[in-house]
Design a protein around this motif. Structure first.
Motif, PDB file in Angstrom:
ATOM      1  N   GLU A 143      48.171  39.473  24.219  1.00 14.33           N
ATOM      2  CA  GLU A 143      47.649  39.947  22.930  1.00 14.33           C
ATOM      3  C   GLU A 143      46.555  39.015  22.429  1.00 14.33           C
ATOM      4  O   GLU A 143      45.555  39.466  21.860  1.00 14.33           O
ATOM      5  CB  GLU A 143      48.775  40.050  21.904  1.00 14.33           C
ATOM      6  N   PHE A 144      46.723  37.722  22.651  1.00 15.50           N
ATOM      7  CA  PHE A 144      45.690  36.761  22.265  1.00 15.50           C
ATOM      8  C   PHE A 144      44.397  37.037  23.020  1.00 15.50           C
ATOM      9  O   PHE A 144      43.311  37.080  22.428  1.00 15.50           O
ATOM     10  CB  PHE A 144      46.165  35.337  22.541  1.00 15.50           C
ATOM     11  N   ASN A 159      41.683  38.171  35.423  1.00 19.14           N
ATOM     12  CA  ASN A 159      40.286  38.627  35.441  1.00 19.14           C
ATOM     13  C   ASN A 159      40.182  40.141  35.304  1.00 19.14           C
ATOM     14  O   ASN A 159      39.297  40.645  34.597  1.00 19.14           O
ATOM     15  CB  ASN A 159      39.600  38.159  36.725  1.00 19.14           C
ATOM     16  N   LEU A 160      41.063  40.870  35.958  1.00 18.02           N
ATOM     17  CA  LEU A 160      41.058  42.328  35.842  1.00 18.02           C
ATOM     18  C   LEU A 160      41.395  42.756  34.414  1.00 18.02           C
ATOM     19  O   LEU A 160      40.771  43.666  33.858  1.00 18.02           O
ATOM     20  CB  LEU A 160      42.056  42.953  36.823  1.00 18.02           C
ATOM     21  N   PHE A 161      42.376  42.088  33.816  1.00 20.46           N
ATOM     22  CA  PHE A 161      42.789  42.432  32.451  1.00 20.46           C
ATOM     23  C   PHE A 161      41.641  42.213  31.465  1.00 20.46           C
ATOM     24  O   PHE A 161      41.344  43.083  30.637  1.00 20.46           O
ATOM     25  CB  PHE A 161      43.999  41.586  32.040  1.00 20.46           C
ATOM     26  N   ASN A 187      49.143  49.680  24.311  1.00 22.53           N
ATOM     27  CA  ASN A 187      47.873  49.733  25.041  1.00 22.53           C
ATOM     28  C   ASN A 187      47.670  48.483  25.883  1.00 22.53           C
ATOM     29  O   ASN A 187      47.180  48.547  27.019  1.00 22.53           O
ATOM     30  CB  ASN A 187      46.712  49.888  24.064  1.00 22.53           C
ATOM     31  N   ILE A 188      48.046  47.343  25.312  1.00 23.69           N
ATOM     32  CA  ILE A 188      47.907  46.078  26.033  1.00 23.69           C
ATOM     33  C   ILE A 188      48.801  46.069  27.269  1.00 23.69           C
ATOM     34  O   ILE A 188      48.390  45.639  28.360  1.00 23.69           O
ATOM     35  CB  ILE A 188      48.245  44.897  25.105  1.00 23.69           C
ATOM     36  N   MET A 189      50.028  46.565  27.117  1.00 25.10           N
ATOM     37  CA  MET A 189      50.955  46.623  28.247  1.00 25.10           C
ATOM     38  C   MET A 189      50.452  47.593  29.319  1.00 25.10           C
ATOM     39  O   MET A 189      50.646  47.372  30.516  1.00 25.10           O
ATOM     40  CB  MET A 189      52.345  47.034  27.765  1.00 25.10           C
ATOM     41  N   SER A 190      49.793  48.669  28.878  1.00 25.32           N
ATOM     42  CA  SER A 190      49.233  49.623  29.832  1.00 25.32           C
ATOM     43  C   SER A 190      48.127  48.966  30.666  1.00 25.32           C
ATOM     44  O   SER A 190      48.076  49.130  31.896  1.00 25.32           O
ATOM     45  CB  SER A 190      48.672  50.832  29.089  1.00 25.32           C
ATOM     46  N   LEU A 191      47.245  48.217  29.996  1.00 25.56           N
ATOM     47  CA  LEU A 191      46.201  47.475  30.717  1.00 25.56           C
ATOM     48  C   LEU A 191      46.824  46.463  31.668  1.00 25.56           C
ATOM     49  O   LEU A 191      46.343  46.261  32.792  1.00 25.56           O
ATOM     50  CB  LEU A 191      45.281  46.766  29.724  1.00 25.56           C
ATOM     51  N   SER A 230      46.429  46.187  35.708  1.00 24.13           N
ATOM     52  CA  SER A 230      45.935  44.948  36.303  1.00 24.13           C
ATOM     53  C   SER A 230      46.916  44.403  37.329  1.00 24.13           C
ATOM     54  O   SER A 230      46.514  43.842  38.357  1.00 24.13           O
ATOM     55  CB  SER A 230      45.692  43.903  35.211  1.00 24.13           C
ATOM     56  N   ALA A 231      48.205  44.566  37.057  1.00 27.92           N
ATOM     57  CA  ALA A 231      49.229  44.084  37.987  1.00 27.92           C
ATOM     58  C   ALA A 231      49.195  44.861  39.298  1.00 27.92           C
ATOM     59  O   ALA A 231      49.430  44.299  40.376  1.00 27.92           O
ATOM     60  CB  ALA A 231      50.608  44.192  37.341  1.00 27.92           C
ATOM     61  N   LEU A 232      48.872  46.158  39.224  1.00 28.15           N
ATOM     62  CA  LEU A 232      48.820  46.994  40.428  1.00 28.15           C
ATOM     63  C   LEU A 232      47.476  46.888  41.150  1.00 28.15           C
ATOM     64  O   LEU A 232      47.321  47.394  42.269  1.00 28.15           O
ATOM     65  CB  LEU A 232      49.094  48.453  40.053  1.00 28.15           C
ATOM     66  N   ILE A 233      46.497  46.278  40.519  1.00 29.49           N
ATOM     67  CA  ILE A 233      45.166  45.965  41.058  1.00 29.49           C
ATOM     68  C   ILE A 233      44.316  47.212  41.321  1.00 29.49           C
ATOM     69  O   ILE A 233      43.259  47.382  40.706  1.00 29.49           O
ATOM     70  CB  ILE A 233      45.242  45.096  42.328  1.00 29.49           C
TER      71      ILE A 233
END
Length: 301
Positions: free
Chosen positions: A174-175, A239-241, A266-270, A274-277
């Motif tokens: 979130e930060f 970096n992806l996030f 929304n942040i968790m969705s991003l 990003s985790a799945l690349i």
């Protein structure tokens, strides 16, 4: 005596409200709490610094100094007693800390705090050397340089173990997202993107953030050389996030709005993308086109 009892009750209520309303303060306390209960630091001299972290964070976030001056003649003593209570509580709860004379370092810090004023920290460094590529980062630092420094310190502290590495990143998403909330004015958008591309904007911000994170990378390699693959995934994820967050901002840029904040969902969705690349890479490609199209409404090439 009634005044002091009422104040103690007020302070407890205010403390939990502050945690609820302040992401950085909450992050600091969560990370410190986890380290206190689960992580054994390699050097006992590091614990006094750990004990001081939430206290310093709380001190430079408090907004009740004027109130205390009006209510209590010895208001600095009240602040000192509060911080001593927190220090003793944290030291007692820290099961890995062996009581040692190094606690004096923490005590000296606590005795100094009541005499430090927040306004003295507002202009610690000059940001004039940073170009407009980093408008959002400069704005975040100017809003509260103390919070920014402590958040950065949290990232550095997380390098001790793979568990803390990802824990701090997750609770700090979130930060990172909030850095890119504010919209520039139309004049700045026109001035910047008439010379630079959105791709350059994203790349330059990622390079700058990775430079800020370089002490974390170096420290992690030092402490966890045998688990270096986690660091590689960490760098890719972060970096992806950030790239997705920047593009999302400019995809939704509008001169009639002042900012574009994301909800935690929304942040968790991003974060999941990003985790799945691969989904993140596809989304970045699509968002890039939409951001370019949106920017072209305001910038004549």
């Amino acid at each position: 005596m009634g005044v002091y009892i009422n104040y103690i009750s007020f302070r407890f209520n205010q403390f939990f409200r502050a945690i609820n309303n302040n992401v950085q303060l909450g992050n600091t306390l969560v990370v410190c709490g986890i380290i206190i209960f689960f992580v054994k630091l390699p050097n006992q001299d590091l614990y006094p610094l750990l004990f001081l972290l939430p206290i310093f964070m709380f001190h430079f976030q408090r907004k009740d100094i004027l109130f205390l001056k009006k209510i209590f003649a010895y208001w600095q003593l009240i602040i000192l007693l509060e911080y001593l209570f927190i220090l003793v509580l944290v030291a007692v709860l820290c099961k890995n800390y062996v009581y040692h004379y190094n606690i004096i370092y923490a005590l000296l810090g606590v005795f100094t705090l009541p005499f430090l004023k927040k306004k003295e920290t507002n202009n610690i460094i000059s940001l004039s050397f940073l170009p407009n590529n980093f408008y959002e980062i400069k704005s975040t630092i100017r809003k509260n340089i103390v919070v920014f420094i402590f958040q950065l310190f949290l990232f550095y502290l997380s390098s001790y173990h793979p568990f803390t590495l990802f824990l701090v990143l997750i609770i700090s998403l979130e930060f990172l997202s909030n850095i890119y909330n504010d919209f520039e004015n139309k004049e700045l958008i026109q001035s910047y993107f008439s010379e630079k591309s959105i791709e350059y904007k994203v790349k330059s911000n990622l390079i700058f953030l990775n430079l800020l994170f370089s002490p974390l990378y170096i420290a992690y390699v030092y402490f966890n050389f045998n688990s270096i693959e986690y660091l590689g995934y960490y760098v890719i994820f972060m970096n992806l996030f950030v790239a997705e967050r920047i593009l999302l901002k400019y995809k939704n840029y509008n001169t009639t709005e002042k900012s574009f904040s994301l909800f935690i969902a929304n942040i968790m969705s991003l974060a999941m993308q990003s985790a799945l690349i691969l989904p993140s890479l596809i989304n970045i490609k699509n968002s890039l086109k939409k951001a370019q199209s949106n920017i072209s409404k305001y910038v004549a090439h």
